[in-house]
Design an enzyme around this catalytic site. Structure first.
Site, short mmCIF file in Angstrom:
data_model
loop_
_atom_site.label_atom_id
_atom_site.label_comp_id
_atom_site.label_asym_id
_atom_site.label_seq_id
_atom_site.Cartn_x
_atom_site.Cartn_y
_atom_site.Cartn_z
N CYS A 2 -4.19 -0.24 -12.01
CA CYS A 2 -4.30 -1.67 -12.28
C CYS A 2 -2.92 -2.24 -12.63
CB CYS A 2 -5.23 -1.89 -13.46
SG CYS A 2 -6.77 -1.00 -13.33
N ARG A 27 0.13 -2.81 -4.98
CA ARG A 27 -0.45 -1.59 -5.54
C ARG A 27 -1.93 -1.43 -5.17
NH1 ARG A 27 1.73 -0.28 -10.77
NH2 ARG A 27 -0.39 -0.17 -11.51
N TRP A 74 -8.14 -2.19 -10.50
CA TRP A 74 -8.52 -1.25 -9.44
C TRP A 74 -9.60 -0.39 -10.07
CZ3 TRP A 74 -8.01 4.07 -8.01
CH2 TRP A 74 -8.18 4.29 -6.63
N ASN A 100 -4.84 -0.81 -18.77
CA ASN A 100 -4.72 0.15 -17.66
C ASN A 100 -4.91 1.53 -18.25
OD1 ASN A 100 -3.91 -1.95 -16.11
ND2 ASN A 100 -1.84 -1.20 -15.74
N GLY A 101 -5.55 2.42 -17.50
CA GLY A 101 -5.72 3.79 -17.99
C GLY A 101 -7.19 4.11 -18.13
N GLU A 485 -2.61 21.24 7.54
CA GLU A 485 -2.25 19.99 6.87
C GLU A 485 -0.75 19.72 7.05
OE1 GLU A 485 -3.57 17.45 5.87
OE2 GLU A 485 -2.17 16.54 4.49
N LYS A 489 0.80 16.42 8.96
CA LYS A 489 1.71 15.49 8.29
C LYS A 489 2.99 15.31 9.10
CE LYS A 489 -0.16 14.18 5.76
NZ LYS A 489 -1.30 13.97 4.93
N GLU A 492 2.24 13.21 12.16
CA GLU A 492 1.85 11.85 11.80
C GLU A 492 3.06 10.96 11.53
OE1 GLU A 492 -0.60 12.02 8.29
OE2 GLU A 492 -1.37 10.00 8.56
N HIS A 508 -2.32 35.95 20.51
CA HIS A 508 -3.36 35.68 21.51
C HIS A 508 -3.01 34.47 22.38
CE1 HIS A 508 -5.84 38.80 19.82
NE2 HIS A 508 -5.67 38.26 18.62
N LYS A 607 -4.42 3.09 7.62
CA LYS A 607 -4.76 3.79 6.37
C LYS A 607 -6.25 4.04 6.29
CE LYS A 607 -3.88 5.63 2.41
NZ LYS A 607 -3.32 6.99 2.49
C1 AGP Z 1 -3.81 11.60 6.44
O1 AGP Z 1 -2.46 11.68 6.28
C2 AGP Z 1 -4.31 10.72 7.46
N1 AGP Z 1 -3.76 9.42 7.38
C3 AGP Z 1 -5.76 10.81 7.87
O2 AGP Z 1 -5.95 12.08 8.43
C4 AGP Z 1 -6.85 10.58 6.80
O3 AGP Z 1 -6.87 11.64 5.90
C5 AGP Z 1 -8.22 10.43 7.49
O4 AGP Z 1 -8.19 9.30 8.31
C6 AGP Z 1 -9.36 10.35 6.53
O5 AGP Z 1 -9.27 9.23 5.72
P1 AGP Z 1 -10.17 9.07 4.45
O6 AGP Z 1 -9.81 10.18 3.49
O7 AGP Z 1 -9.84 7.72 3.89
O8 AGP Z 1 -11.59 9.19 4.88
#
Ligand code: AGP
Length: 612
Positions: A2, A27, A74, A100-101, A485, A489, A492, A508, A607
């Site tokens: 927040c 934020r 938030w 906040n908190g 992961e 990253k 991405e 393989h 996002k």
């Molecule tokens: C992660 O870096 C990505 N942007 C993406 O894989 C993300 O984790 C995925 O779209 C799932 O999103 P969510 O956790 O909001 O469901």
């Protein structure tokens, strides 16, 4: 989290506060509110929605007052509604707070205030309790009363209090949540973040934990818990607005990576009991009987959250002994899984709005499964449709690449695994204590992994990686999902093609791609398979691949066998993914920066993925 803004001075406060709240919008928030003095009363205007919506609600009289407090919320306790928005006021309306908190003992305080003072609470928030507690103790001196009240409060807070009797006074308190005082000429400010202050002043004084402040237009005074005056240094902020929003970091992604120790601490808060050596998830209203008869668990998620699910599977199977299937949500919804009501579905979603995950949740519910959601957003669709929710307390994540949300998803899954193990009797008290101790050590260990020295090491490594168009991430056992992961990253945000491979699978097929100098990040953190992983590394070495190993400081032999190495603090095998993912996040980050990529908003990605 927040945002807080407070003003006391000779200017009309409304525009100052609205402008401050707008500077905190980056934020993320879901509701906003303000409080001003009017004829000896404090008038609150607040609503779910944006600061622009709030501005429309302010009539002209609100624009004449000289002091006030503002807040962007938030949601944590209770969904985003008008009533849950801040400011909150005491029963008489004479005390107003923005907070906040998280107030950990808010339930106990609520109970006491209802029983002893007949207080009727208006919101579901933990914060409202502070306004009533301060009124309960009010002795005419707002500062000493706030000190007294806060001595009974457990948790984290950045708190600004206004009292109707002293219209130009703001009283502040800080514990584990930032609060910064802005010093002006004949006027003073307070805010949770520097961006809210910058248009008015660059002279600031940063409150420390356990401190209280009294702010009037003429004077700023700080005190410790005992009420003794504290001398504070005045800092001149040199950041521009954009740098201030990112906490001085170049990108939100780096800021969020650096916030991981705090995010983990918050997610563990009140859920682990070191003395008892146990995890306490009684916040989930599933009955013990229901959980102990769970035959199978389906974890449903996308992208990074799916990778967290893969680790969750291993943790739940090994700690609680329940078979777990993990599905990418977009696949789960179109296959024919064998679902029945004796099973549990766990959906993981940072945003809580991912369309495929939501569809998976609905499908599981339609087949009679109980659904537990792990999400970071209170009031999100996933949280509303699931039977129970375990929130990750990572705070809003702004960079598209998920980092702190992922790490807190892992924490949530370890908590679930241990809790299920306790209920089902599959975890010995000694093992449960070891897990609890291990979890509580993670914030400190994450700080170590994020040290400047570590970051420099990774940055240097990225100078090699930056020139390649392909890279491999390899690992076995729990290291394999971390490799996945890490590869995701890197793809991405740096647009380098990265492939994750179970180390034992190289031979393989993928081995054909290894050539001289090709970057291979080897995760070698699992004691049980260390020798196996290192023999796969030798095979890569023999083909000229350049191996960067991520391993543990107690595996000191690894450095002899690779080109470069990153050591993590010693930790039990099962919890290593929380630490080992961090160097992979930094690899992606520094490589993307070196390639001049748009780190926080990578091309083609969003996002929150609300379409199929
Ligand atoms: C992660 O870096 C990505 N942007 C993406 O894989 C993300 O984790 C995925 O779209 C799932 O999103 P969510 O956790 O909001 O469901």
């Amino acid at each position: 989290m927040c945002g807080i803004v407070g003003y006391t001075g000779t200017r009309v406060a409304g525009p100052v506060l609205i402008e401050g709240l707008k500077k905190l919008e980056y934020r993320g928030y879901d509701s906003a509110g303000l409080a001003f003095h009017e004829n000896g009363q404090l008038i609150i205007t607040k609503a779910a929605g944006s600061v622009a919506d709030l501005e429309k609600l302010l009539d002209d009289k609100h624009k004449t007052f000289k002091a006030g407090v503002g807040h962007t919320r938030w949601a944590t306790h209770g969904p985003p509604t008008d009533l849950n928005a801040h400011p909150h006021s005491s029963a008489s309306g004479e005390i107003v707070v923005v907070h906040n908190g998280i107030i950990e003992n808010h339930r106990a305080l609520r109970k006491r205030l209802s029983e002893e003072a007949g207080i009727e609470f208006r919101s579901e928030t933990d914060s409202e309790v502070l306004a009533h507690l301060i009124e309960y103790y009010f002795d005419g001196d707002l500062l000493t009363t706030v000190r007294r009240a806060m001595s009974e409060v457990e948790g984290s807070y950045a708190l600004v209090v206004a009292g109707s009797k002293q219209p130009d006074l703001l009283v502040c308190a800080r514990q584990a949540s930032p609060l910064i005082i802005g010093i002006g000429e004949g006027e003073n400010f307070v805010a949770s973040d520097i961006p809210a202050l910058l248009t008015h002043t660059r002279k600031t004084c940063i409150m420390d934990d356990g401190e209280f402040a009294s702010i009037t237009p003429e004077k700023v005074e700080l005190f410790d818990k005992e009420g003794l005056p504290v001398e504070k240094e005045i800092f001149e902020i040199t950041w521009d607005q954009e740098a201030a929003e990112k906490g001085g970091y170049d990108h939100f992604m780096l800021k969020e990576i650096m916030e991981q120790p705090d995010a983990v601490r918050e997610t563990l808060r009140q859920r682990v009991d070191l003395e008892a050596g146990k995890v306490d998830l009684t916040e989930l209203e599933f009955s013990a009987q229901e959980l102990s008869k769970t035959e199978r668990i389906f974890i449903i998620a996308c992208g990074t959250a799916y990778h967290a699910g893969l680790i969750g599977k291993m943790a739940i199977e090994s700690i609680a002994g329940i078979p777990v299937e993990v599905d990418v949500a977009s696949e789960f919804r179109y296959r024919d899984p064998l679902l029945n009501p004796n099973q549990l579905a766990i959906v993981i979603s940072q945003s809580g709005e991912t369309a495929d995950t939501l569809a998976g949740l609905r499908m599981a519910r339609s087949k009679g499964l109980k659904v537990l959601a792990i999400t970071n957003v209170v009031g999100s669709s996933v949280s509303r449709e699931a039977d129970q929710v375990l929130y990750t307390w990572a705070g809003p994540e702004i960079a598209v690449a998920s980092t702190k949300a992922y790490v807190t998803q892992l924490i949530a899954l370890y908590l679930v695994a241990t809790y299920l193990g306790q209920i089902r009797g599959t975890v010995e008290p000694r093992q449960s204590l070891e897990l609890v101790e291990g979890l509580l050590a993670l914030p400190g260990q994450l700080k170590q992994v994020l040290s400047e020295e570590s970051r420099t090491l990774i940055k240097n490594y990225c100078e090699h990686l930056v020139n390649w168009d392909n890279a491999f991430f390899i690992g076995r056992n729990l290291d394999y999902p971390v490799a996945m992961e890490g590869a995701l990253k890197l793809k991405e945000i740096s647009y380098i093609h990265a492939e994750a491979c179970a180390a034992g699978e190289l031979k393989h097929g993928p081995l054909a791609l290894i050539e001289k100098g090709l970057p291979v990040v080897a995760l070698a953190t699992q004691e049980a398979v260390l020798d196996k992983t290192m023999s796969n590394v030798q095979v890569v070495n023999a083909r000229g691949g350049a191996v960067f190993a991520i391993t543990r400081e107690d595996f000191d032999d690894v450095s002899r066998q690779v080109e470069a190495v990153f050591y993590l603090p010693a930790i039990i095998d099962i919890l290593t993914p929380v630490l080992s993912v961090v160097p992979t996040q930094l690899i992606a980050y520094y490589t993307a920066v070196a390639r001049g990529c748009s780190v926080d908003k990578p091309r083609n990605l969003a996002k929150s993925v609300t379409v199929e």
